[in-house]
Motif scaffolding. Structure first.
Motif, mmCIF file in Angstrom:
data_model
loop_
_atom_site.group_PDB
_atom_site.id
_atom_site.type_symbol
_atom_site.label_atom_id
_atom_site.label_comp_id
_atom_site.label_asym_id
_atom_site.label_seq_id
_atom_site.Cartn_x
_atom_site.Cartn_y
_atom_site.Cartn_z
ATOM 1 N N VAL A 6 8.209 -8.680 22.324
ATOM 2 C CA VAL A 6 7.110 -7.960 22.956
ATOM 3 C C VAL A 6 6.863 -8.593 24.313
ATOM 4 N N LEU A 7 7.001 -7.797 25.359
ATOM 5 C CA LEU A 7 6.824 -8.279 26.722
ATOM 6 C C LEU A 7 5.527 -7.690 27.276
ATOM 7 N N VAL A 8 4.589 -8.551 27.622
ATOM 8 C CA VAL A 8 3.287 -8.139 28.138
ATOM 9 C C VAL A 8 3.231 -8.477 29.624
ATOM 10 N N ILE A 9 3.057 -7.459 30.450
ATOM 11 C CA ILE A 9 2.961 -7.676 31.900
ATOM 12 C C ILE A 9 1.488 -7.638 32.282
ATOM 13 N N GLY A 10 0.946 -8.799 32.631
ATOM 14 C CA GLY A 10 -0.451 -8.888 33.016
ATOM 15 C C GLY A 10 -1.234 -9.798 32.093
ATOM 16 N N GLY A 11 -1.792 -10.867 32.657
ATOM 17 C CA GLY A 11 -2.512 -11.850 31.860
ATOM 18 C C GLY A 11 -4.005 -11.809 32.065
ATOM 19 N N GLY A 12 -4.584 -10.598 32.111
ATOM 20 C CA GLY A 12 -6.029 -10.462 32.178
ATOM 21 C C GLY A 12 -6.625 -10.380 30.786
ATOM 22 N N TYR A 13 -7.814 -9.804 30.681
ATOM 23 C CA TYR A 13 -8.519 -9.775 29.398
ATOM 24 C C TYR A 13 -7.713 -9.060 28.316
ATOM 25 N N ALA A 14 -7.195 -7.873 28.615
ATOM 26 C CA ALA A 14 -6.441 -7.126 27.611
ATOM 27 C C ALA A 14 -5.113 -7.800 27.310
ATOM 28 N N GLY A 15 -4.438 -8.301 28.336
ATOM 29 C CA GLY A 15 -3.127 -8.905 28.138
ATOM 30 C C GLY A 15 -3.166 -10.140 27.271
ATOM 31 N N VAL A 16 -4.106 -11.060 27.530
ATOM 32 C CA VAL A 16 -4.154 -12.289 26.736
ATOM 33 C C VAL A 16 -4.604 -11.996 25.314
ATOM 34 N N ARG A 17 -5.514 -11.052 25.163
ATOM 35 C CA ARG A 17 -5.981 -10.705 23.814
ATOM 36 C C ARG A 17 -4.824 -10.148 22.987
ATOM 37 N N PHE A 38 -7.689 -15.778 34.918
ATOM 38 C CA PHE A 38 -8.801 -15.612 35.845
ATOM 39 C C PHE A 38 -9.943 -14.920 35.124
ATOM 40 N N HIS A 39 -11.004 -15.673 34.859
ATOM 41 C CA HIS A 39 -12.190 -15.130 34.188
ATOM 42 C C HIS A 39 -13.043 -14.429 35.241
ATOM 43 N N ARG A 40 -12.732 -13.183 35.462
ATOM 44 C CA ARG A 40 -13.334 -12.450 36.570
ATOM 45 C C ARG A 40 -14.858 -12.334 36.445
ATOM 46 N N ILE A 41 -15.358 -12.343 35.230
ATOM 47 C CA ILE A 41 -16.804 -12.216 35.022
ATOM 48 C C ILE A 41 -17.563 -13.326 35.740
ATOM 49 N N ALA A 42 -16.930 -14.487 35.889
ATOM 50 C CA ALA A 42 -17.583 -15.620 36.558
ATOM 51 C C ALA A 42 -17.315 -15.657 38.059
ATOM 52 N N ILE A 99 2.030 -2.750 29.442
ATOM 53 C CA ILE A 99 1.546 -2.852 30.819
ATOM 54 C C ILE A 99 0.053 -3.147 30.763
ATOM 55 N N ALA A 100 -0.320 -4.317 31.270
ATOM 56 C CA ALA A 100 -1.718 -4.757 31.226
ATOM 57 C C ALA A 100 -2.089 -5.395 32.560
ATOM 58 N N THR A 101 -1.698 -4.737 33.644
ATOM 59 C CA THR A 101 -1.871 -5.311 34.977
ATOM 60 C C THR A 101 -3.266 -5.103 35.559
ATOM 61 N N GLY A 102 -4.152 -4.446 34.830
ATOM 62 C CA GLY A 102 -5.546 -4.391 35.210
ATOM 63 C C GLY A 102 -5.812 -3.642 36.502
ATOM 64 N N ALA A 103 -6.879 -4.057 37.181
ATOM 65 C CA ALA A 103 -7.307 -3.416 38.418
ATOM 66 C C ALA A 103 -7.662 -4.473 39.445
ATOM 67 N N ASP A 104 -7.628 -4.071 40.695
ATOM 68 C CA ASP A 104 -7.965 -4.965 41.787
ATOM 69 C C ASP A 104 -9.416 -4.735 42.186
ATOM 70 N N TYR A 105 -10.154 -5.817 42.322
ATOM 71 C CA TYR A 105 -11.579 -5.757 42.649
ATOM 72 C C TYR A 105 -11.804 -6.219 44.078
#
Length: 368
Positions: A6-17, A38-42, A99-105
């Motif tokens: 299983v290859l997960v692209i993107g290490g944000g909240y969804a990817g790490v979970r 990167f804990h974006r909430i902080a 694909i878990a590359t999230g969004a740019d803020y």
């Protein structure tokens, strides 16, 4: 015995979970361009307060027991050979791709560079600009704009702070007029100028900004909290533009599979499964996709599981801190109503720690 690659692209909240959920049953590889989570909430507080500069960064080294984390940038997906090609030329095989590359803020809620040191340097730059500014303008009166305005006010009680919002009331996207009133009351009681129905754009001169009526605001520094952009340009450049909708989100079916593909999933902010792009939705999608991936990998076994369908989250708690000791919480209650809770609930749930202990535990670290 592990069931597949299983290859997960993107290490944000969804990817790490999702990677953590599958670590015990599959050979998981998590690919991310950053060397830390990167804990974006902080990040909004980190962009204002020097003592929070490194708080958003949590190493990946304790996330997976059996799997691995690869620092790199995906540039191509070979669906025939079932491989992902990195910018280095390395090819990573998969049985299932996520694909878990999230969004740019917008700044400061953005990871700049590829290392924690580079991102912290960016935060330090924002902190210095805020510390030296006579007037700071925040554009956007949603949860991020309100939170950032409060953080700036508390860090710079002597500066002029203006929050300009294109809508008729703050937090109007939440559907709660009461929450918007509470936010406006707090900001104005702390001498933040709130401008509603004020669609802003950069002016003709440096440091000037124009509203829709032609009014001019002069500010030393500005932040634009006006939305996000899905991180899918790389997919378009890789020849998979047909996977995307007009807004750039990955089109998925009810099982969170990329439409037309049984072995490719998309989770979190990157997909079109829900309009509400918040962390609880990303985590819920990761959990459901993990179940469906296990079902796919074991589809020929006697313990075969049927895929589950994702139901978009339309009502979920929304927490908007006004600094570390105040804020407003919107809590859905039966009957379609929304309860609006104040400082005590908001402080305990999010404002004081910005959920940092929770995310540290998710990545295998102690809460401290």
């Amino acid at each position: 015995m592990l069931d597949g690659d299983v290859l997960v692209i993107g290490g944000g909240y969804a990817g790490v979970r999702l990677a953590k959920r599958l670590d015990a049953t599959a050979r998981v590889t998590l690919v991310d361009r950053k060397d830390v989570f990167f804990h974006r909430i902080a990040s909004l507080r980190a962009g204002v307060r020097p003592d929070w500069s490194f708080t958003p960064f949590i190493p990946y080294d304790r996330l997976l027991t059996n799997g691995r984390v690869v620092v790199g940038k995906a540039v191509r997906i070979d669906t025939t050979e079932r491989e992902v090609v990195l910018a280095t030329g390395e090819r990573l095989p998969y049985d299932v791709l996520v694909i878990a590359t999230g969004a740019d803020y917008p700044e400061p809620a953005r990871f700049t560079g590829t290392t924690a040191e580079e991102a912290a340097k960016s935060f330090a730059g924002h902190q210095q600009q805020i510390a030296g500014a006579g007037h700071v303008l925040v554009v956007g009166g949603g949860p991020s704009g309100v939170e950032l305005s409060a953080e700036i006010r508390l860090a710079r009680p002597d500066a002029r702070v203006t929050l300009a919002h294109s809508g008729p009331e703050l937090l109007h996207s939440t559907g709660s007029t009461r929450a918007g009133r509470k936010a406006r009351s707090w900001l104005e009681s702390h001498d933040v100028e709130v401008r509603l129905d004020a669609f802003m754009s950069p002016g003709f001169d440096f440091g000037t900004y124009r509203d829709a009526q032609g009014g001019i605001i002069e500010a030393d520094h500005s932040f634009w909290a006006t939305g996000t952009t899905p991180n899918t340009l790389w997919l378009r450049l890789a020849g998979h533009g047909d996977w995307l909708n007009r807004a750039g989100h990955v089109k998925v079916d009810q099982a969170l599979r990329v439409q037309g593909w049984l072995d490719v999933f998309a989770v979190g902010d990157v997909n079109d499964a829900t309009e509400i792009k918040i962390t609880p939705a990303a985590l819920a999608q990761a959990d459901l996709a993990a179940h469906n991936i296990r079902a796919y990998l074991n589809s020929a076994g006697k313990h075969r599981k049927e895929p589950r369908f994702y139901r978009p989250i339309h009502r979920t708690p929304i927490i908007v801190p006004f600094g570390p000791a105040d804020g407003v919480t919107l809590l859905p209650v039966p009957g379609g109503e929304t309860a609006v809770l104040g400082s005590r609930t908001t402080t305990l749930a999010k404002a004081k720690t910005l959920m940092t202990p929770f995310m540290r535990r998710q990545l295998g670290y102690t809460a401290a």
